[in-house]
Write a protein that holds these residues in place. Structure first.
Motif, PDB file in Angstrom:
ATOM      1  N   TRP A  10       0.828  -1.207   0.000  1.00 48.96           N
ATOM      2  CA  TRP A  10       0.000   0.000   0.000  1.00 48.96           C
ATOM      3  C   TRP A  10       0.866   1.263   0.000  1.00 48.96           C
ATOM      4  N   ALA A  11       1.974   1.235   0.746  1.00 48.04           N
ATOM      5  CA  ALA A  11       2.849   2.405   0.776  1.00 48.04           C
ATOM      6  C   ALA A  11       3.437   2.678  -0.607  1.00 48.04           C
ATOM      7  N   LEU A  12       3.868   1.618  -1.303  1.00 49.52           N
ATOM      8  CA  LEU A  12       4.433   1.786  -2.645  1.00 49.52           C
ATOM      9  C   LEU A  12       3.383   2.321  -3.615  1.00 49.52           C
ATOM     10  N   LEU A  13       2.187   1.762  -3.549  1.00 49.37           N
ATOM     11  CA  LEU A  13       1.131   2.161  -4.473  1.00 49.37           C
ATOM     12  C   LEU A  13       0.637   3.570  -4.174  1.00 49.37           C
ATOM     13  N   ALA A  14       0.423   3.876  -2.896  1.00 47.45           N
ATOM     14  CA  ALA A  14      -0.077   5.210  -2.526  1.00 47.45           C
ATOM     15  C   ALA A  14       0.945   6.291  -2.850  1.00 47.45           C
ATOM     16  N   SER A  54       7.497   6.792   8.773  1.00 45.81           N
ATOM     17  CA  SER A  54       6.380   7.698   8.511  1.00 45.81           C
ATOM     18  C   SER A  54       5.510   7.172   7.373  1.00 45.81           C
ATOM     19  N   ALA A  55       6.154   6.628   6.330  1.00 44.31           N
ATOM     20  CA  ALA A  55       5.394   6.076   5.208  1.00 44.31           C
ATOM     21  C   ALA A  55       4.572   4.877   5.642  1.00 44.31           C
ATOM     22  N   VAL A  56       5.122   4.040   6.517  1.00 44.66           N
ATOM     23  CA  VAL A  56       4.384   2.879   7.023  1.00 44.66           C
ATOM     24  C   VAL A  56       3.211   3.333   7.880  1.00 44.66           C
ATOM     25  N   ARG A  57       3.422   4.297   8.737  1.00 40.38           N
ATOM     26  CA  ARG A  57       2.325   4.805   9.571  1.00 40.38           C
ATOM     27  C   ARG A  57       1.189   5.361   8.707  1.00 40.38           C
ATOM     28  N   GLU A  58       1.559   6.089   7.673  1.00 44.69           N
ATOM     29  CA  GLU A  58       0.537   6.672   6.814  1.00 44.69           C
ATOM     30  C   GLU A  58      -0.175   5.599   5.996  1.00 44.69           C
ATOM     31  N   SER A  59       0.558   4.577   5.573  1.00 43.38           N
ATOM     32  CA  SER A  59      -0.057   3.451   4.878  1.00 43.38           C
ATOM     33  C   SER A  59      -1.073   2.762   5.779  1.00 43.38           C
ATOM     34  N   LEU A  60      -0.708   2.588   7.041  1.00 38.02           N
ATOM     35  CA  LEU A  60      -1.621   1.944   7.998  1.00 38.02           C
ATOM     36  C   LEU A  60      -2.817   2.836   8.322  1.00 38.02           C
ATOM     37  N   ARG A  61      -2.638   4.144   8.220  1.00 41.54           N
ATOM     38  CA  ARG A  61      -3.790   5.028   8.447  1.00 41.54           C
ATOM     39  C   ARG A  61      -4.816   4.859   7.331  1.00 41.54           C
ATOM     40  N   LEU A  62      -4.351   4.910   6.090  1.00 46.00           N
ATOM     41  CA  LEU A  62      -5.272   4.803   4.962  1.00 46.00           C
ATOM     42  C   LEU A  62      -5.838   3.400   4.801  1.00 46.00           C
ATOM     43  N   THR A 121      -6.811  -5.992   0.787  1.00 39.79           N
ATOM     44  CA  THR A 121      -5.707  -6.363  -0.092  1.00 39.79           C
ATOM     45  C   THR A 121      -5.606  -5.378  -1.253  1.00 39.79           C
ATOM     46  N   PRO A 122      -4.410  -4.849  -1.520  1.00 38.88           N
ATOM     47  CA  PRO A 122      -4.252  -3.881  -2.623  1.00 38.88           C
ATOM     48  C   PRO A 122      -4.516  -4.538  -3.975  1.00 38.88           C
ATOM     49  N   PRO A 123      -4.948  -3.753  -4.951  1.00 38.42           N
ATOM     50  CA  PRO A 123      -5.041  -4.285  -6.316  1.00 38.42           C
ATOM     51  C   PRO A 123      -3.639  -4.603  -6.828  1.00 38.42           C
ATOM     52  N   ARG A 124      -3.569  -5.481  -7.805  1.00 35.41           N
ATOM     53  CA  ARG A 124      -2.263  -5.906  -8.307  1.00 35.41           C
ATOM     54  C   ARG A 124      -1.559  -4.770  -9.044  1.00 35.41           C
ATOM     55  N   PHE A 125      -0.252  -4.714  -8.837  1.00 33.45           N
ATOM     56  CA  PHE A 125       0.553  -3.750  -9.582  1.00 33.45           C
ATOM     57  C   PHE A 125       1.955  -4.318  -9.759  1.00 33.45           C
ATOM     58  N   GLN A 126       2.687  -3.726 -10.684  1.00 36.53           N
ATOM     59  CA  GLN A 126       4.058  -4.148 -10.969  1.00 36.53           C
ATOM     60  C   GLN A 126       5.020  -3.085 -10.471  1.00 36.53           C
ATOM     61  N   LEU A 127       6.074  -3.536  -9.810  1.00 37.37           N
ATOM     62  CA  LEU A 127       7.096  -2.619  -9.317  1.00 37.37           C
ATOM     63  C   LEU A 127       8.398  -2.891 -10.075  1.00 37.37           C
ATOM     64  N   ARG A 128       8.920  -1.841 -10.702  1.00 38.77           N
ATOM     65  CA  ARG A 128      10.250  -1.916 -11.304  1.00 38.77           C
ATOM     66  C   ARG A 128      11.212  -1.178 -10.368  1.00 38.77           C
ATOM     67  N   ARG A 129      12.205  -1.896  -9.921  1.00 39.63           N
ATOM     68  CA  ARG A 129      13.167  -1.358  -8.950  1.00 39.63           C
ATOM     69  C   ARG A 129      14.540  -1.328  -9.614  1.00 39.63           C
ATOM     70  N   THR A 130      14.978  -0.146  -9.994  1.00 37.95           N
ATOM     71  CA  THR A 130      16.242   0.011 -10.702  1.00 37.95           C
ATOM     72  C   THR A 130      17.307   0.556  -9.739  1.00 37.95           C
ATOM     73  N   PRO A 131      18.373  -0.207  -9.488  1.00 36.95           N
ATOM     74  CA  PRO A 131      19.416   0.283  -8.572  1.00 36.95           C
ATOM     75  C   PRO A 131      20.032   1.573  -9.073  1.00 36.95           C
ATOM     76  N   THR A 132      20.281   2.497  -8.149  1.00 40.80           N
ATOM     77  CA  THR A 132      20.893   3.775  -8.513  1.00 40.80           C
ATOM     78  C   THR A 132      22.364   3.821  -8.132  1.00 40.80           C
ATOM     79  N   ARG A 133      22.851   2.741  -7.500  1.00 38.27           N
ATOM     80  CA  ARG A 133      24.275   2.633  -7.194  1.00 38.27           C
ATOM     81  C   ARG A 133      24.689   1.173  -7.238  1.00 38.27           C
ATOM     82  N   PRO A 134      25.979   0.904  -7.479  1.00 36.21           N
ATOM     83  CA  PRO A 134      26.451  -0.472  -7.595  1.00 36.21           C
ATOM     84  C   PRO A 134      26.219  -1.242  -6.311  1.00 36.21           C
TER      85      PRO A 134
END
Length: 406
Positions: free
Chosen positions: A255-259, A274-282, A393-406
């Motif tokens: 939910w935090a990632l999607l919101a 803070s993001a987790v707390r706000e996710s749990l609020r919503l 349960t959140p609706p399905r979504f895809q997360l692309r996680r691209t590293p910004t450092r080695p």
């Protein structure tokens, strides 16, 4: 979602209105509530006020902060003192002292594992790959991290594989459709039998926890229940704790990632806590808290009798603009320092607050931090409506996680 014979109308503010039968009269409330409980309670609160009846079982729904806290804290003794969380086949596992002992032992087991293995979280996230499918990925990552706490490494390999299959096939949540439901029930029945057999084996003298063999969640339940507790009931309580140790944590992170993606929040720029707390609020883990009425009394001017139920709607309490500025927005910054905040009950409240709430929040924070650290995130999808079956349960979504450092 409209049902057969009804039209699905949308109000000018974009919210769904009450379902209307073919003759133009209000109808189908119970069916609509079953299909869209969140939309139903939102509309009911606007049109009927903060105290109203739910159409499926007639329980009284409460979204008034003062009345909600009065119900949850139960200082006047109006409600049953035994938690319905420990519902097993044939009734509830009790007494209250046993329930408290199980909660404490489970919390201590999870906390010890988290303290000893927290540094593994980045590796667990890395195993998800650059592209992952959520919320399944959140549940999988949580299970992977907690696997040895949920079942000791010396547990039967077949049982460990079976529990991993439960997570992988999304059996932790109730999916829709008859075939899906039949398959889920069949697999869950198999799991109950397997865990019951493991309970009997441990009672019969299989090596338990000791030096080099830390106890697992099943040991925690076994050590907290009377020796004459039926093995099947021990298994069912363990599986309840297994579910609530894995699915909610994965969902909070999802939910935090999607919101954040929806509201344009850069998670790398805000504290993960803070993001987790706000996710749990919503999207609170326990969005509707039922309490069986023990003595006749009034709630918000409505009389309830013994045998009825009162349900506190945390979802509505957390989204009340009178107590939460811009309540519908994902705003992790509202948790930075003191500020106007309303009632916050993501894991319940009063004597039946989830025993593992603090540990679950800490784990979700660590997992979210591992996901966001050193990576650029891109979310695709997630536009469907939530699935509500016990937890949201959140609706399905895809997360692309691209590293910004080695």
């Amino acid at each position: 979602m409209a049902t057969v014979g009804e039209s699905d109308r949308t109000a000018p503010d974009g919210r769904r209105s009450w379902p209307v039968a073919a003759g133009g009269l209000p109808g189908g409330e119970a069916r609509w509530y079953r299909r869209d409980p969140l939309g139903f309670v939102e509309r009911a609160a606007r049109e009927k006020g903060p105290v109203f009846r739910l159409p499926d079982d007639g329980s009284l729904c409460v979204a008034d902060p003062a009345e909600a806290l009065r119900v949850l804290h139960n200082e006047e003794g109006h409600y049953d003192e035994v938690s319905d969380f420990f519902h097993v086949r044939g009734g509830r596992l009790g007494p209250r002292e046993t329930q408290v002992a199980i909660g404490r032992a489970a919390r201590a087991t999870v906390r010890a594992h988290l303290a000893a293995h927290r540094e593994r979280l980045p590796a667990v996230v890395a195993e998800l790959g650059e592209v992952s499918e959520w919320p399944s990925a959140g549940r999988a990552a949580t299970h992977r991290f907690l696997a040895e706490m949920l079942l000791r490494p010396d547990s039967p390999p077949a049982l460990r594989e079976l529990m991993a299959r439960v997570v992988g096939r999304d059996v932790l949540i109730r999916s829709g459709g008859r075939l899906a439901r039949a398959a889920r029930l069949a697999l869950w029945a198999r799991v109950v039998r397997a865990v019951t057999a493991e309970v009997r084996a441990r009672r019969a003298g299989r090596a338990g926890p000791g030096p080099g063999r830390p106890g697992d969640l099943l040991d925690a339940v076994l050590g907290s229940t009377p020796p004459d507790t039926p093995a099947a009931q021990v298994a069912q309580v363990y599986l309840l704790l297994f579910r609530t140790s894995v699915a909610p944590v994965g969902h909070v992170v999802a939910w935090a990632l999607l919101a954040a993606a929806t509201h344009g929040v850069d998670l790398a720029a805000v504290p993960a806590e803070s993001a987790v707390r706000e996710s749990l609020r919503l999207w609170p883990v326990a969005w509707l808290l039922g309490r069986p009425v023990h003595r006749a009394h009034q709630v918000g001017g409505v009389r309830v009798e013994p045998g009825e139920s009162v349900s506190v709607c945390v979802y509505l309490l957390h989204r009340d603009d009178r107590h939460w500025p811009q309540a519908a927005r994902f705003r992790p910054d509202r948790w930075d320092g003191p500020g106007p905040r309303g009632p916050y009950l993501p894991f319940g409240g009063g004597p039946f607050t989830c025993a593992g709430a603090a540990v679950a929040q800490t784990l979700a924070t660590g997992l979210l931090a591992a996901v966001t650290d050193g990576a650029r995130l891109e979310v695709r999808g997630g536009h469907g409506r939530p699935h509500v079956a016990g937890i949201i349960t959140p609706p399905r979504f895809q997360l692309r996680r691209t590293p910004t450092r080695p």
